[in-house]
Motif scaffolding. Structure first.
Motif, PDB file in Angstrom:
ATOM      1  N   GLU A 408       0.985  -1.186  -0.013  1.00 53.91           N
ATOM      2  CA  GLU A 408      -0.048   0.119   0.175  1.00 53.91           C
ATOM      3  C   GLU A 408       0.725   1.188  -0.141  1.00 53.91           C
ATOM      4  OE1 GLU A 408      -2.865   0.118   3.142  1.00 53.91           O
ATOM      5  OE2 GLU A 408      -3.352  -2.056   2.697  1.00 53.91           O
ATOM      6  N   TYR A 409       0.431   2.225  -0.502  1.00 56.76           N
ATOM      7  CA  TYR A 409       1.183   3.523  -0.759  1.00 56.76           C
ATOM      8  C   TYR A 409       0.381   4.525  -0.100  1.00 56.76           C
ATOM      9  CZ  TYR A 409       4.038   0.794  -3.604  1.00 56.76           C
ATOM     10  OH  TYR A 409       4.971  -0.282  -4.363  1.00 56.76           O
ATOM     11  N   ASP A 420       2.624  13.524 -13.151  1.00 56.02           N
ATOM     12  CA  ASP A 420       2.628  12.879 -14.355  1.00 56.02           C
ATOM     13  C   ASP A 420       3.877  12.090 -14.830  1.00 56.02           C
ATOM     14  OD1 ASP A 420      -0.259  13.295 -14.566  1.00 56.02           O
ATOM     15  OD2 ASP A 420       0.131  14.882 -15.579  1.00 56.02           O
ATOM     16  N   ASN A 421       4.995  12.896 -14.593  1.00 58.61           N
ATOM     17  CA  ASN A 421       6.318  12.367 -15.089  1.00 58.61           C
ATOM     18  C   ASN A 421       7.110  11.722 -13.817  1.00 58.61           C
ATOM     19  OD1 ASN A 421       6.744  14.548 -13.023  1.00 58.61           O
ATOM     20  ND2 ASN A 421       8.490  15.373 -14.289  1.00 58.61           N
ATOM     21  N   SER A 422       6.497  11.524 -12.873  1.00 58.32           N
ATOM     22  CA  SER A 422       7.098  10.616 -11.616  1.00 58.32           C
ATOM     23  C   SER A 422       7.491   9.283 -12.200  1.00 58.32           C
ATOM     24  CB  SER A 422       6.151  10.586 -10.359  1.00 58.32           C
ATOM     25  OG  SER A 422       6.005  11.759  -9.795  1.00 58.32           O
ATOM     26  N   ALA A 423       6.554   8.497 -12.963  1.00 61.77           N
ATOM     27  CA  ALA A 423       6.830   7.182 -13.275  1.00 61.77           C
ATOM     28  C   ALA A 423       8.150   7.373 -14.129  1.00 61.77           C
ATOM     29  CB  ALA A 423       5.764   6.532 -13.796  1.00 61.77           C
ATOM     30  N   GLU A 424       8.178   8.172 -14.930  1.00 63.81           N
ATOM     31  CA  GLU A 424       9.349   8.095 -15.928  1.00 63.81           C
ATOM     32  C   GLU A 424      10.571   8.435 -15.477  1.00 63.81           C
ATOM     33  OE1 GLU A 424      12.128  10.270 -18.261  1.00 63.81           O
ATOM     34  OE2 GLU A 424      10.548  11.537 -17.332  1.00 63.81           O
ATOM     35  N   LEU A 425      10.535   9.482 -14.478  1.00 62.84           N
ATOM     36  CA  LEU A 425      11.852   9.762 -13.591  1.00 62.84           C
ATOM     37  C   LEU A 425      12.222   8.765 -12.976  1.00 62.84           C
ATOM     38  CD1 LEU A 425      10.662  13.586 -12.486  1.00 62.84           C
ATOM     39  CD2 LEU A 425      12.415  12.917 -13.853  1.00 62.84           C
ATOM     40  N   LEU A 426      11.473   8.156 -12.170  1.00 61.33           N
ATOM     41  CA  LEU A 426      11.968   6.973 -11.309  1.00 61.33           C
ATOM     42  C   LEU A 426      12.485   5.881 -12.370  1.00 61.33           C
ATOM     43  CD1 LEU A 426       8.988   6.480  -8.632  1.00 61.33           C
ATOM     44  CD2 LEU A 426      11.310   7.024  -8.304  1.00 61.33           C
ATOM     45  N   GLN A 427      11.831   5.659 -13.276  1.00 64.33           N
ATOM     46  CA  GLN A 427      12.451   4.574 -14.215  1.00 64.33           C
ATOM     47  C   GLN A 427      13.860   5.027 -14.653  1.00 64.33           C
ATOM     48  OE1 GLN A 427      10.079   1.702 -15.307  1.00 64.33           O
ATOM     49  NE2 GLN A 427      12.207   0.824 -15.533  1.00 64.33           N
ATOM     50  N   ALA A 428      14.080   6.118 -15.191  1.00 63.74           N
ATOM     51  CA  ALA A 428      15.287   6.630 -15.328  1.00 63.74           C
ATOM     52  C   ALA A 428      16.169   6.594 -14.227  1.00 63.74           C
ATOM     53  CB  ALA A 428      15.074   8.257 -16.059  1.00 63.74           C
ATOM     54  N   LEU A 429      15.940   7.104 -12.799  1.00 64.90           N
ATOM     55  CA  LEU A 429      16.689   7.206 -11.943  1.00 64.90           C
ATOM     56  C   LEU A 429      17.127   5.430 -11.730  1.00 64.90           C
ATOM     57  CD1 LEU A 429      17.852   8.484  -9.406  1.00 64.90           C
ATOM     58  CD2 LEU A 429      15.872   7.964  -8.252  1.00 64.90           C
ATOM     59  N   LEU A 430      16.074   4.947 -11.747  1.00 62.46           N
ATOM     60  CA  LEU A 430      16.645   3.136 -11.528  1.00 62.46           C
ATOM     61  C   LEU A 430      17.735   2.888 -12.495  1.00 62.46           C
ATOM     62  CD1 LEU A 430      15.812   0.707 -10.070  1.00 62.46           C
ATOM     63  CD2 LEU A 430      13.799   0.477 -11.567  1.00 62.46           C
ATOM     64  N   GLU A 496      10.342  -0.494  -9.461  1.00 64.52           N
ATOM     65  CA  GLU A 496       9.242  -1.461 -10.388  1.00 64.52           C
ATOM     66  C   GLU A 496       7.893  -1.477  -9.907  1.00 64.52           C
ATOM     67  OE1 GLU A 496      10.203  -1.662 -13.575  1.00 64.52           O
ATOM     68  OE2 GLU A 496      12.380  -2.382 -13.604  1.00 64.52           O
ATOM     69  N   LYS A 497       7.821  -2.016  -8.934  1.00 57.87           N
ATOM     70  CA  LYS A 497       6.564  -2.469  -8.459  1.00 57.87           C
ATOM     71  C   LYS A 497       5.755  -0.955  -8.139  1.00 57.87           C
ATOM     72  CE  LYS A 497       4.079  -4.803  -4.594  1.00 57.87           C
ATOM     73  NZ  LYS A 497       4.153  -5.751  -3.536  1.00 57.87           N
ATOM     74  N   ALA A 498       6.284  -0.190  -7.510  1.00 59.22           N
ATOM     75  CA  ALA A 498       5.544   1.278  -7.283  1.00 59.22           C
ATOM     76  C   ALA A 498       5.315   1.759  -8.396  1.00 59.22           C
ATOM     77  CB  ALA A 498       6.645   2.329  -6.611  1.00 59.22           C
ATOM     78  N   ILE A 499       5.907   1.989  -9.695  1.00 55.72           N
ATOM     79  CA  ILE A 499       5.774   2.481 -10.747  1.00 55.72           C
ATOM     80  C   ILE A 499       4.400   1.854 -11.379  1.00 55.72           C
ATOM     81  CG2 ILE A 499       6.346   2.851 -13.278  1.00 55.72           C
ATOM     82  CD1 ILE A 499       9.277   2.987 -12.268  1.00 55.72           C
ATOM     83  N   SER A 500       4.375   0.413 -11.379  1.00 59.07           N
ATOM     84  CA  SER A 500       3.051  -0.100 -11.833  1.00 59.07           C
ATOM     85  C   SER A 500       1.910   0.113 -10.989  1.00 59.07           C
ATOM     86  CB  SER A 500       3.510  -1.646 -12.109  1.00 59.07           C
ATOM     87  OG  SER A 500       3.814  -2.061 -10.906  1.00 59.07           O
ATOM     88  N   GLN A 501       2.148   0.040  -9.704  1.00 60.27           N
ATOM     89  CA  GLN A 501       1.151   0.161  -8.863  1.00 60.27           C
ATOM     90  C   GLN A 501       0.369   1.473  -8.887  1.00 60.27           C
ATOM     91  OE1 GLN A 501      -0.416  -2.388  -7.160  1.00 60.27           O
ATOM     92  NE2 GLN A 501       1.350  -3.878  -6.477  1.00 60.27           N
ATOM     93  N   ILE A 502       1.396   2.517  -8.721  1.00 53.38           N
ATOM     94  CA  ILE A 502       0.682   3.994  -8.494  1.00 53.38           C
ATOM     95  C   ILE A 502       0.168   4.386  -9.722  1.00 53.38           C
ATOM     96  CG2 ILE A 502       1.196   5.977  -7.497  1.00 53.38           C
ATOM     97  CD1 ILE A 502       3.394   4.984  -5.640  1.00 53.38           C
ATOM     98  N   SER A 503       1.018   4.147 -10.970  1.00 52.26           N
ATOM     99  CA  SER A 503       0.564   4.626 -12.137  1.00 52.26           C
ATOM    100  C   SER A 503      -0.981   4.242 -12.358  1.00 52.26           C
ATOM    101  CB  SER A 503       1.609   4.203 -13.100  1.00 52.26           C
ATOM    102  OG  SER A 503       2.727   4.945 -12.956  1.00 52.26           O
ATOM    103  N   ILE A 504      -1.173   3.013 -12.170  1.00 56.30           N
ATOM    104  CA  ILE A 504      -2.453   2.331 -12.350  1.00 56.30           C
ATOM    105  C   ILE A 504      -3.605   3.199 -11.574  1.00 56.30           C
ATOM    106  CG2 ILE A 504      -4.004   0.195 -12.130  1.00 56.30           C
ATOM    107  CD1 ILE A 504      -1.291  -1.384 -12.633  1.00 56.30           C
ATOM    108  N   ALA A 505      -3.133   3.447 -10.367  1.00 54.00           N
ATOM    109  CA  ALA A 505      -3.975   4.102  -9.342  1.00 54.00           C
ATOM    110  C   ALA A 505      -4.317   5.641  -9.926  1.00 54.00           C
ATOM    111  CB  ALA A 505      -3.666   4.132  -7.849  1.00 54.00           C
TER     112      ALA A 505
END
Length: 505
Positions: A408-409, A420-430, A496-505
């Motif tokens: 849960e987040y 909106d760009n959080s997922a992309e940023l995290l992915q790049a950071l990763l 990875e998990k957060a990106i998929s979970q939170i983006s969906i929500a």
RNA sequence: GGCCCAUUCGUCUAGUGGUAAGGACGUCAGGUUUUCAUCCUGGUAACAGGAGUUCGAUUCUCCUAUGGGCUACCA
């Protein structure tokens, strides 16, 4: 001339020892240590009707937990034993007969019921203050009124009797209390106290002066509730021709709200402990202890020491050995002190912070959830958390993310920080993170800063969502430290998990 | 009822015959911090009342009030 300092703590095993008792023990102990004296534990179990099973063990355990170890006592022995009063019957017998012989005590055959009746009828006649004393003893059934022969006959016939002190009226009894100064009492208000009960055991008043004398107690340090009867004790010493010890009567510990003596019920009612350790009585009543609540003995002792005493400096944090060096009876306060649960917590927090990570880990090890961490990693978790909790055993509760998957987040943090760009940023950071060779907090931090510089974004855009991904929460200790403890692959998984979970929500 | 003891910020307390009555907890406001906690800075707030003694009383004395303790064949 310079007699050795010997003090005693003399609880009666009628139930668990509450913090007032612990404080009395502590002050006795500190005074002994400060003066190179002996601290003696004596169990006062002369009231056989009120004995509670397990109480003595509880007292011993409590003192042990606090680090207040007796130099002499039931467990350790000593040259003045036995240290349990029920084992000293013959001694009291011998001395009470001395007192009878010298005319300072007499046999009384009145039953408890008779006396109660007397008291009640006097009350009806408007005398609320009837007592068994010089003004009334000649109307009662005792060796003074019955004469020697009849007394002897009665005793021989097995009649039950008590032995009372013969207090003569109209002297002023003066004694000096180290904390309060001179206290004087007119013997008129004293009654002919029962010294020996019909069960053949002495009362507190008698046993305590005999033992204090025989055990060569130099200072009696006890609760204020004993102040009025100290006059009687002083008299008793003089009956024997003994020097009385020096007295100090400690102020009581009062309830946090309003006035009144702190009682065992207050604690659980108001949400704080009143006892050092958990206690369960035979009838199923249970009380929580400071220990089980998670308090460190150091914090508990520190709090207790300052409740009614202070060194006169502005220092408030002390260890036991420090207290042993600076304690003095003269600096004990005269008036009762209310127990303050908030400040108690503060003491706990302060002491926890001073503990090493390894020590803290050791104390919570048994309660940790199963995990893959090395000793060193667990220690750093303790280190990260110790400044933000009050109790060591809060660590797992406050930082569950070290031990469980994030499912849960925190919605508030998502709403405020997830853009909106959080997922992309995290992915790049990763992918930058994946380049780090040695996955230490420092290297992660450097990498992170290079990343935001490169991207020309602010900390606030990325740090909170990184935290959210790794912990599911909006707050906590430094995120790079957390990441380092979690390890590279776990960090990878969580992002990875957060990106998929939170983006969906 | 009788006797004993006590009384400084809300709480724990320091302190003195002349102080701006100090500290800590709590609380409030700032600061530091990605955040929370920690930490730092600052604010808040007290000598129970009345008589004396004294040039001067929070400090000494008395009285009152309030609070507490004791008043058992319990400790």
């Amino acid at each position: 001339m310079n007699q050795p300092i010997r003090v005693r703590f003399a609880p009666s095993p009628t139930g668990p020892l509450h913090i007032g008792g612990v404080r009395t023990a502590l002050y006795n102990f500190l005074f002994a240590k400060k003066n190179n004296g002996a601290f003696i534990l004596r169990i006062e179990d002369t009231d056989q009707t009120r004995l509670v099973e397990g109480a003595t063990a509880y007292i011993l355990d409590s003192l042990k937990w606090c680090g207040i170890m007796p130099d002499e006592g039931p467990e350790v022995g000593g040259d003045y034993g036995p240290y349990v009063q029920s084992e000293r019957k013959e001694i009291y017998q011998k001395y009470i007969h001395e007192l009878i012989a010298s005319g300072h005590a007499y046999y009384a055959f009145d039953t408890q019921a008779e006396i109660e009746q007397k008291r009640a009828s006097e009350k009806e006649n408007g005398n609320a203050n009837w007592q068994y004393d010089a003004s009334t003893r000649m109307q009662m059934r005792n060796s003074l009124t019955l004469g020697e022969n009849q007394t002897a006959e009665l005793i021989a016939s097995g009649a039950s009797f008590t032995i009372r002190a013969k207090i003569e009226p109209n002297h002023t009894i003066v004694f000096t209390d180290i904390i309060r100064g001179k206290v004087s009492v007119n013997s008129e208000v004293l009654d002919d106290k029962v010294l020996f009960k019909s069960d053949g055991l002495p009362t507190y008043h008698f046993a305590n002066i005999i033992d204090d004398h025989l055990m060569k107690i130099s200072h009696v340090i006890r609760g204020e509730e004993w102040l009025p009867s100290t006059a009687l004790h002083t008299l008793l010493y003089s009956f024997f021709g003994w020097d009385a010890p020096l007295f100090s009567h400690l102020p009581l510990i009062l309830k946090p709200d309003g006035k009144g003596k702190l009682s065992k019920r207050d604690g659980d009612k108001m949400g704080f402990p009143v006892f050092p350790l958990n206690w369960q009585s035979a009838d199923g009543e249970t009380y929580t202890g400071f220990r089980e609540q998670g308090y460190l003995p150091e914090a508990f002792i520190n709090m207790l020491a300052l409740l009614g005493w202070n060194p006169g400096t502005e220092q408030e944090l002390f260890g036991l050995s420090e207290l042993e060096e600076i304690f003095s009876l003269e600096k004990v306060n005269k008036s009762g002190a209310r127990f303050d649960p908030d400040k108690t917590k503060w003491f706990q927090q302060q002491h926890l912070k001073t503990q090493s990570n390894a020590t803290i880990l050791n104390s919570i090890k048994y309660s940790l959830p199963p995990n893959q961490y090395t000793e060193l990693q667990l220690e750093s978790i303790c280190g990260l958390m110790k400044e933000r909790v009050v109790f060591a055993n809060d660590i797992v509760r406050e930082a569950p993310y070290f031990f469980t998957e994030i499912n849960e987040y925190d919605t508030k943090t998502i709403e405020k920080k997830w853009k909106d760009n959080s997922a992309e940023l995290l992915q790049a950071l990763l992918s930058d993170f994946n380049q780090i060779g040695d996955f230490t907090a420092h290297n992660i931090e450097v990498c992170f800063h290079e990343f935001i510089n490169k991207r020309e974004i602010g900390l606030g855009q990325l740090m909170p969502v990184l935290r959210l991904s790794l912990t599911g929460l909006g707050n906590g200790p430094q995120i790079f430290e957390i990441a380092a403890v979690l390890g590279k692959s776990e960090v990878h998984k969580r992002i990875e998990k957060a990106i998929s979970q939170i983006s969906i929500a």
